[in-house]
Design a protein around this motif. Structure first.
Motif, mmCIF file in Angstrom:
data_model
loop_
_atom_site.group_PDB
_atom_site.id
_atom_site.type_symbol
_atom_site.label_atom_id
_atom_site.label_comp_id
_atom_site.label_asym_id
_atom_site.label_seq_id
_atom_site.Cartn_x
_atom_site.Cartn_y
_atom_site.Cartn_z
ATOM 1 N N LEU A 293 0.708 -1.098 -0.111
ATOM 2 C CA LEU A 293 -0.085 0.111 -0.110
ATOM 3 C C LEU A 293 0.831 1.175 -0.237
ATOM 4 O O LEU A 293 0.434 1.963 -0.755
ATOM 5 N N LEU A 294 1.594 1.653 0.417
ATOM 6 C CA LEU A 294 3.281 2.530 0.847
ATOM 7 C C LEU A 294 3.554 2.652 -0.605
ATOM 8 O O LEU A 294 3.576 3.628 -1.007
ATOM 9 N N ILE A 295 3.930 1.870 -1.554
ATOM 10 C CA ILE A 295 4.679 1.554 -2.586
ATOM 11 C C ILE A 295 3.230 1.836 -3.929
ATOM 12 O O ILE A 295 3.883 3.329 -4.116
ATOM 13 N N LYS A 296 1.902 1.787 -3.431
ATOM 14 C CA LYS A 296 1.247 2.394 -4.830
ATOM 15 C C LYS A 296 0.930 3.752 -3.916
ATOM 16 O O LYS A 296 0.739 4.589 -4.736
ATOM 17 N N LEU A 297 1.126 3.878 -2.743
ATOM 18 C CA LEU A 297 1.140 5.737 -2.162
ATOM 19 C C LEU A 297 1.810 6.544 -2.520
ATOM 20 O O LEU A 297 1.440 7.608 -3.457
ATOM 21 N N PHE A 298 3.029 6.211 -2.758
ATOM 22 C CA PHE A 298 4.345 6.363 -3.529
ATOM 23 C C PHE A 298 4.514 7.278 -4.903
ATOM 24 O O PHE A 298 4.111 8.111 -5.277
ATOM 25 N N LYS A 299 4.076 6.254 -5.023
ATOM 26 C CA LYS A 299 3.347 6.589 -6.889
ATOM 27 C C LYS A 299 2.447 7.602 -7.000
ATOM 28 O O LYS A 299 3.000 7.649 -8.134
ATOM 29 N N GLU A 300 1.112 7.053 -6.334
ATOM 30 C CA GLU A 300 0.542 8.343 -7.004
ATOM 31 C C GLU A 300 1.114 9.764 -6.707
ATOM 32 O O GLU A 300 0.176 10.523 -6.936
ATOM 33 N N ASN A 301 1.497 10.105 -5.449
ATOM 34 C CA ASN A 301 2.396 11.000 -4.960
ATOM 35 C C ASN A 301 4.382 11.213 -6.054
ATOM 36 O O ASN A 301 4.834 12.018 -5.430
ATOM 37 N N ASN A 302 3.835 10.566 -6.743
ATOM 38 C CA ASN A 302 4.904 10.728 -7.217
ATOM 39 C C ASN A 302 6.298 10.553 -6.987
ATOM 40 O O ASN A 302 7.379 11.112 -7.290
ATOM 41 N N TYR A 303 6.658 9.412 -6.086
ATOM 42 C CA TYR A 303 7.209 9.165 -5.695
ATOM 43 C C TYR A 303 8.049 9.598 -4.471
ATOM 44 O O TYR A 303 8.895 9.593 -3.733
ATOM 45 N N LYS A 304 7.114 10.935 -4.135
ATOM 46 C CA LYS A 304 7.913 11.575 -2.997
ATOM 47 C C LYS A 304 6.768 12.003 -1.983
ATOM 48 O O LYS A 304 5.410 12.391 -2.743
ATOM 49 N N CYS A 305 6.663 11.686 -0.674
ATOM 50 C CA CYS A 305 5.646 12.299 -0.128
ATOM 51 C C CYS A 305 5.886 12.422 1.575
ATOM 52 O O CYS A 305 7.029 12.387 2.262
ATOM 53 N N SER A 306 5.423 13.581 2.099
ATOM 54 C CA SER A 306 5.833 13.890 3.379
ATOM 55 C C SER A 306 5.291 13.149 4.492
ATOM 56 O O SER A 306 4.204 12.060 4.087
ATOM 57 N N TYR A 307 6.083 12.656 5.569
ATOM 58 C CA TYR A 307 5.836 12.105 6.558
ATOM 59 C C TYR A 307 4.118 11.322 6.799
ATOM 60 O O TYR A 307 3.618 10.888 7.060
ATOM 61 N N GLY A 308 3.631 12.952 7.390
ATOM 62 C CA GLY A 308 2.510 12.957 8.043
ATOM 63 C C GLY A 308 0.818 12.960 6.994
ATOM 64 O O GLY A 308 0.725 11.784 6.885
ATOM 65 N N LYS A 309 1.460 13.013 5.594
ATOM 66 C CA LYS A 309 0.459 13.084 4.623
ATOM 67 C C LYS A 309 0.443 11.483 5.152
ATOM 68 O O LYS A 309 0.041 10.685 3.963
ATOM 69 N N LEU B 100 14.934 -1.049 4.755
ATOM 70 C CA LEU B 100 16.532 -1.721 5.008
ATOM 71 C C LEU B 100 16.777 -2.568 3.670
ATOM 72 O O LEU B 100 17.911 -2.158 3.666
ATOM 73 N N LEU B 101 15.864 -2.249 2.615
ATOM 74 C CA LEU B 101 16.049 -2.653 1.074
ATOM 75 C C LEU B 101 16.539 -1.703 0.789
ATOM 76 O O LEU B 101 16.509 -2.434 -0.306
ATOM 77 N N GLY B 102 16.442 -0.175 1.087
ATOM 78 C CA GLY B 102 17.243 0.748 0.657
ATOM 79 C C GLY B 102 16.048 0.880 -0.953
ATOM 80 O O GLY B 102 16.550 1.652 -2.067
ATOM 81 N N ARG B 103 15.457 1.296 -0.316
ATOM 82 C CA ARG B 103 14.285 1.603 -1.339
ATOM 83 C C ARG B 103 13.635 3.181 -0.999
ATOM 84 O O ARG B 103 12.719 3.495 -1.884
ATOM 85 N N ILE B 104 13.368 3.386 0.335
ATOM 86 C CA ILE B 104 13.430 4.857 0.107
ATOM 87 C C ILE B 104 14.589 5.518 0.794
ATOM 88 O O ILE B 104 15.838 5.086 1.791
ATOM 89 N N ASP B 105 14.471 7.117 1.094
ATOM 90 C CA ASP B 105 15.386 8.197 1.697
ATOM 91 C C ASP B 105 14.439 8.850 1.740
ATOM 92 O O ASP B 105 13.245 9.204 1.638
ATOM 93 N N SER C 231 13.383 18.531 4.107
ATOM 94 C CA SER C 231 12.244 18.196 4.040
ATOM 95 C C SER C 231 10.710 17.776 4.230
ATOM 96 O O SER C 231 9.509 17.862 3.875
ATOM 97 N N ASP C 232 10.749 17.160 5.101
ATOM 98 C CA ASP C 232 10.350 16.019 5.595
ATOM 99 C C ASP C 232 9.453 15.276 5.280
ATOM 100 O O ASP C 232 8.558 14.931 4.420
ATOM 101 N N VAL C 233 10.940 14.723 4.127
ATOM 102 C CA VAL C 233 9.866 14.373 2.508
ATOM 103 C C VAL C 233 10.569 12.994 2.340
ATOM 104 O O VAL C 233 11.938 12.478 2.807
ATOM 105 N N LEU C 234 9.771 11.469 2.503
ATOM 106 C CA LEU C 234 10.360 10.002 1.630
ATOM 107 C C LEU C 234 10.359 10.205 0.316
ATOM 108 O O LEU C 234 9.324 10.531 -0.115
ATOM 109 N N GLU C 235 11.528 9.845 -0.134
ATOM 110 C CA GLU C 235 11.197 9.750 -1.598
ATOM 111 C C GLU C 235 11.390 7.826 -2.006
ATOM 112 O O GLU C 235 12.424 7.641 -1.052
ATOM 113 N N LEU C 236 10.375 7.883 -2.471
ATOM 114 C CA LEU C 236 10.730 6.248 -2.670
ATOM 115 C C LEU C 236 11.691 6.069 -3.908
ATOM 116 O O LEU C 236 11.903 6.658 -5.111
ATOM 117 N N LYS C 237 13.103 5.369 -4.484
ATOM 118 C CA LYS C 237 13.569 4.555 -5.506
ATOM 119 C C LYS C 237 13.271 3.575 -6.222
ATOM 120 O O LYS C 237 12.603 2.772 -6.057
#
Length: 81
Positions: free
Chosen positions: A22-38, A64-69, A74-80
């Motif tokens: 679900l998180l991967i899907k949410l990242f994709k819907e938000n152009n692979y970047k999303c704030s922690y709170g959102k 741990l898989l190295g898939r997010i930074d 900016s309090d932003v998570l980015e999916l690689k």
């Protein structure tokens, strides 16, 4: 009761792997970047109170898989990709 460690009685829609998907899907819907709170709020809308229990372990799993930074400035998570 939700469990992080699955067994034969674990409902798939209440498992860590499901929440990661679900998180991967949410990242994709938000152009692979999303704030922690959102990201947390969007997950909570989908799975309810279980988000409190699964959100951090799912983020840790992806990290741990190295898939997010995480960018603290900016309090932003980015999916690689």
């Amino acid at each position: 009761m939700t469990m992080l460690r699955p067994d034969k009685f674990t409902e798939l829609n209440r498992s860590l792997i499901y929440v990661v998907a679900l998180l991967i899907k949410l990242f994709k819907e938000n152009n692979y970047k999303c704030s922690y709170g959102k990201l947390y709020n969007d997950l909570e809308k989908q799975i309810g109170d279980d988000a409190l229990y699964f959100f951090l372990p799912a983020i840790d799993f992806l990290f741990l898989l190295g898939r997010i930074d995480y960018y603290i400035e900016s309090d932003v998570l980015e999916l690689k990709i």
